[in-house]
Every structure is written in structure tokens, then in C-alpha cells.
Design a protein around this motif. Sequence first.
Motif, short mmCIF file in Angstrom:
data_model
loop_
_atom_site.label_atom_id
_atom_site.label_comp_id
_atom_site.label_asym_id
_atom_site.label_seq_id
_atom_site.Cartn_x
_atom_site.Cartn_y
_atom_site.Cartn_z
N PHE A 81 30.37 120.34 -21.30
CA PHE A 81 29.72 119.21 -20.59
C PHE A 81 30.40 117.90 -20.42
O PHE A 81 30.18 117.15 -19.59
CB PHE A 81 28.38 119.37 -20.91
CG PHE A 81 27.53 120.22 -20.67
CD1 PHE A 81 27.05 120.74 -19.56
CD2 PHE A 81 27.18 121.18 -21.68
CE1 PHE A 81 26.37 121.93 -19.24
CE2 PHE A 81 26.36 122.11 -21.66
CZ PHE A 81 26.18 122.52 -20.21
N CYS A 87 27.45 114.03 -21.76
CA CYS A 87 27.55 114.75 -20.45
C CYS A 87 28.26 113.75 -19.44
O CYS A 87 27.79 112.74 -18.95
CB CYS A 87 25.91 114.88 -19.92
SG CYS A 87 25.75 116.12 -18.64
N ASP A 120 23.78 118.02 -10.89
CA ASP A 120 22.44 117.93 -11.57
C ASP A 120 22.21 119.00 -12.35
O ASP A 120 21.55 118.90 -13.36
CB ASP A 120 21.33 117.54 -10.50
CG ASP A 120 21.53 116.20 -9.90
OD1 ASP A 120 22.20 115.24 -10.72
OD2 ASP A 120 20.82 115.93 -8.98
N LYS A 125 23.55 119.11 -15.62
CA LYS A 125 22.94 118.12 -16.50
C LYS A 125 21.77 118.63 -16.99
O LYS A 125 21.43 118.34 -18.12
CB LYS A 125 22.81 116.72 -15.81
CG LYS A 125 23.94 116.12 -15.22
CD LYS A 125 23.80 114.79 -14.56
CE LYS A 125 25.12 114.03 -14.05
NZ LYS A 125 24.84 113.00 -13.42
N GLN A 128 23.48 106.23 -17.83
CA GLN A 128 24.76 107.35 -17.92
C GLN A 128 25.65 106.72 -19.13
O GLN A 128 25.76 105.57 -19.01
CB GLN A 128 25.21 107.43 -16.66
CG GLN A 128 24.29 107.96 -15.64
CD GLN A 128 24.12 109.46 -15.94
OE1 GLN A 128 24.32 110.12 -16.63
NE2 GLN A 128 23.20 110.15 -14.75
N PRO A 129 26.38 107.68 -19.48
CA PRO A 129 26.39 108.96 -19.66
C PRO A 129 25.14 109.63 -20.57
O PRO A 129 24.66 108.75 -21.53
CB PRO A 129 27.47 109.57 -20.11
CG PRO A 129 27.95 108.47 -21.21
CD PRO A 129 27.68 107.27 -20.64
#
Length: 267
Positions: free
Chosen positions: A125, A145, A151, A154, A183-184
Motif C-alpha cells: 500500500f 497508505c 478507496d 484504503k 492524509q496519508p
Amino acid sequence: VLEKNLEDELWFHGVLPREEVVRLLRNEGDFLVRETVRNDEIQIVLSVMWGSPKHFIVQKSPEGQFRFEGPAFTTIQELIWHQHQSGNPVTSRSGAILKSPVTREKWELNNDDVELVEKIGRGNFGDVYKARLKQNNVSVAVKTCKVTLPDEQKKKFLQEGRILKQYEHPNIVQFIGICVQKQPIMIVMELVSGGSLLNYLRTSSDKLTTKGLLGKNKSQKSLWELTLHLNRNVPRRRKRNGIFRIQKLYSQRSCRQKLSSLRYTLC
């Protein structure tokens, strides 16, 4: 400044995905606020349990004020406070009323509390880093990630965090938390100097013995003991012939392949 202030609110859960949010909304009137991205635009969403989970996008006027159907306010915090204190429904159609804020759980960490020190690897990821917790200066490992992942990917990344969160054992890398304030998204774990168990087994196979892997005496925590521990604490559907198979929810690969992204302390 507004975004930093919003992050300080305990009912603000950052970029926690909708599926995770639904798990936290248990009782009628439970609510929290989160951030999402739609059409490359950052949106703030109020999630409320009212019959079923309801999600309301905070509207922003050309003047920079925030509202739902009622009065507008200069900050999102003021808007949420008004909705909570007034007892008015968020929208007349939904009838949803804010009763109890759902605060962040102890495993939900703030991204700013973690300092990335150096890149030490790469996962499915994103990159893996050696990092430092600013609060206590403890060295940790951080799996990131990629922001650009779909999505669905994730969600799978967070599923891995949920699996680790269930177990506490000397032979399992300790789960510390997940950074979801922005994020991240990052999974924070104990830093293990030995690296990947699978790599160790591959590179040291000529030095290992069955007796060594199973433990030489009672004081040692063996891989076999770890297997038994996990076997007792996983759903029956994840057992086959009484033997636990390390199974990541998002992968149908063989047990050997699954081991490649999980790291354990060695005996």
C-alpha cells in the motif's frame, strides 16, 4: 488555522473512511465529524446515527461561512456546537438530532505526533518508515497508505490495522495506533530490528532446526506457541483442520505469501 483547530476537536476523526465511521456510531444520536474527498474537493462530513447512519456535507457559503439548513457560522466547530446544544434536526427531512459526540479512540493517533525518520522498505500500500513518537521519543515502524490508492485499497489497509489491534502477544509486533487525522493514513507499530519473518526464514533456512522453531524450553516463546495462541483467538471460519492460517482479509494468496507482509519477533 481553521483546519488545525478542527483537528483538535475530539469528535473530529480526520479521514477515517465511512465504513470505519459506521462501526463507531452505535446509539441513536451518536455523531462525529470527518473529512472526505469528492471530485478532488475536500469536504467536511457530519455523520449521525438516526435510525441508520446518516451523512451530511457541511455547506460553505461564498462568504466563507458554514451551515446545514439553519443559521450559518464562521467555524465548523461553532456549527456543530449549535446543532448539538439547540436540539434542532440537522435537516428537516432527516430529523437527525445530535445527542452524543463520539470521541476518538485511543488508537486513533494524530499524524503530527509521528515524525518519519527514514524509509526502510515498501509494502503493498505504500512505503514503510522508521519513525519516532514525539510524545515519548520512542522509535516505531510506520506503514503508510498512498493517497492515490482507490478507496477500496484504503479500506483493506485499515482492515490490516484492525486485525493487528485484536492481538497482544510477545511474539506479535505490537500495534500502537492508526493516524487518520489527515492524509496519508498510517499504521504505527513496534519497530522490530529483525525485519520480515519470511525473509529471515528464507535466508537462514540452513541454520534453523525444528527444535529451534518450536522452542527449546519453557522460558522461550516459540513460533508454535504463537500459532496456538492465534488459533484460539480467531473465528472458527478461519480455522482449517485445527490449524490456523494467517489470512489477510483482502488476499486470497497462499499462507506463505501472506506471511511476507506480517513481521513477528523471533524466538
